[in-house]
Design a protein around this motif. Structure first.
Motif, PDB file in Angstrom:
ATOM      1  N   ARG A 104       0.856  -1.185   0.000  1.00 48.11           N
ATOM      2  CA  ARG A 104       0.000   0.000   0.000  1.00 48.11           C
ATOM      3  C   ARG A 104       0.892   1.235   0.000  1.00 48.11           C
ATOM      4  N   ARG A 128      -3.142   0.557  -3.592  1.00 48.80           N
ATOM      5  CA  ARG A 128      -2.516  -0.765  -3.674  1.00 48.80           C
ATOM      6  C   ARG A 128      -1.453  -0.765  -4.771  1.00 48.80           C
ATOM      7  N   TYR A 130       1.750  -3.606  -5.690  1.00 48.42           N
ATOM      8  CA  TYR A 130       2.624  -4.726  -5.384  1.00 48.42           C
ATOM      9  C   TYR A 130       3.713  -4.894  -6.445  1.00 48.42           C
TER      10      TYR A 130
END
Length: 337
Positions: A104, A128, A130
């Protein structure tokens, strides 16, 4: 390590929660009882700066030397408060370990009051991410917020709907940082067991943090995740032992997994509390100690928002729980009716 510090010793006369134990094969050691910092960042209700500092001081005075945090907690507030405390006088870097998380990013924006259950207004929203770039950015910003020179452990945080990006980008990025010595241990932290089990099976994680899925009410982690971690020598950090409140106080209105507890769950928690009361043991003490009974579990991470709650957690960690009570709780805990 300062060998003169009694909290770094595993002497038989010390309470078990003060033990320092290996986190899997990583070379990192953590206390058997860690402090989760989400409550210090306004989880459910606001916490002032002085109270947060007093809580951290109480944890340190009680011998707690493992601290878990994340950008998610209060949109960076937990990291800032923890960092301000740990970088202050009297807290040598060799005497504690810290884990934080990636997944995050925090960007400028207006969050709604109580955004994601945190009662803070930091002028930041969570996005978000990743990706590899997101991992590097997240860690750089976490280091800046805390003022620390490095984190001992970094966890991929809640990648429930982002498996492909997490396993193809976040995990390799953390593995590279580990190989370079920038991070000592890497793992994943989630409120579910299926994806954590997949991480352990398909990657080379050092540890997992499983929240709410190995408790008196929910033992699903014991089905596959914990045996696999034991087999692979992956450390297991257990959070959410109170299932967000109902196992601390199963009164009407209690929360379970961050929402009002369903009536069936509330009844089961109250039945567990009745058995504990019959033996003179607080339900919260049994809930906190329950994960230690599994040999795969390394540490239990428990949040607190005040010095009083620190004292309660330490008391719960040191209460004597008779074997016959565990037998009764096991019978109730496996009864889903």
């Amino acid at each position: 390590m300062n060998s003169a510090d009694p909290y770094r010793s595993n002497r038989a006369d010390l309470p078990r929660y003060l033990e320092q134990v290996p986190l899997g094969r990583s070379g990192v050691t953590v206390g058997r009882l860690g402090l989760g910092t989400a409550p210090l960042a306004g989880l459910f209700s606001a916490v002032g700066a002085d109270q947060a500092a007093a809580t951290l001081d109480a944890a340190w005075s009680a011998g707690i030397r493992y601290f878990d945090t994340a950008p998610h907690y209060g949109a960076g507030l937990a990291e800032r408060r923890l960092g301000a405390f740990l970088t202050g006088p009297g807290h040598p870097r060799t005497e504690y370990t810290v884990s934080t998380k990636v997944g995050r990013l925090l960007v400028a924006g207006d969050a709604a009051p109580g955004d994601e259950a945190f009662q803070v207004d930091e002028g930041l929203v969570r996005v978000r991410d990743y990706s590899s770039a997101g991992v590097y950015r997240s860690l750089a910003e976490s280091l800046e917020r805390t003022g620390l020179d490095a984190f001992d452990t970094v966890l991929i945080h809640d990648p429930d709907d982002h498996w492909e990006e997490a396993v193809r980008e976040a995990y390799p990025a953390l593995a590279r940082l580990r190989s370079e010595g920038a991070v000592r241990a890497i793992g994943a932290g989630m409120n579910q067991t299926a994806m954590l089990t997949r991480f352990v099976r398909e990657t080379d994680l050092d540890c997992v943090l499983v929240a709410g899925r190995y408790s008196l009410l929910d033992r699903t982690a014991a089905d596959e995740l914990l045996p696999l971690c034991a087999e692979r020598q992956v450390g297991v950090l257990v959070g959410g032992v109170f299932n967000s409140g109902v196992l601390a106080d199963p009164a009407p209105g209690a929360t379970y997994d961050y929402a009002p507890a369903p009536e069936a769950v509330l009844r089961r928690a109250q039945a567990l509390a009745e058995r504990c009361a019959a033996h003179g043991v607080p339900l919260a003490a049994a809930a906190l100690q329950f994960p230690y009974r599994h040999p795969a579990v390394t540490s239990v991470v428990v949040g607190a928002r005040s010095p009083r709650e620190i004292a309660e957690n330490v008391d719960h960690a040191t209460r004597e729980v008779p074997p016959e009570l565990w037998d009764e709780l096991d019978a109730l805990g496996t009864d889903e009716a």
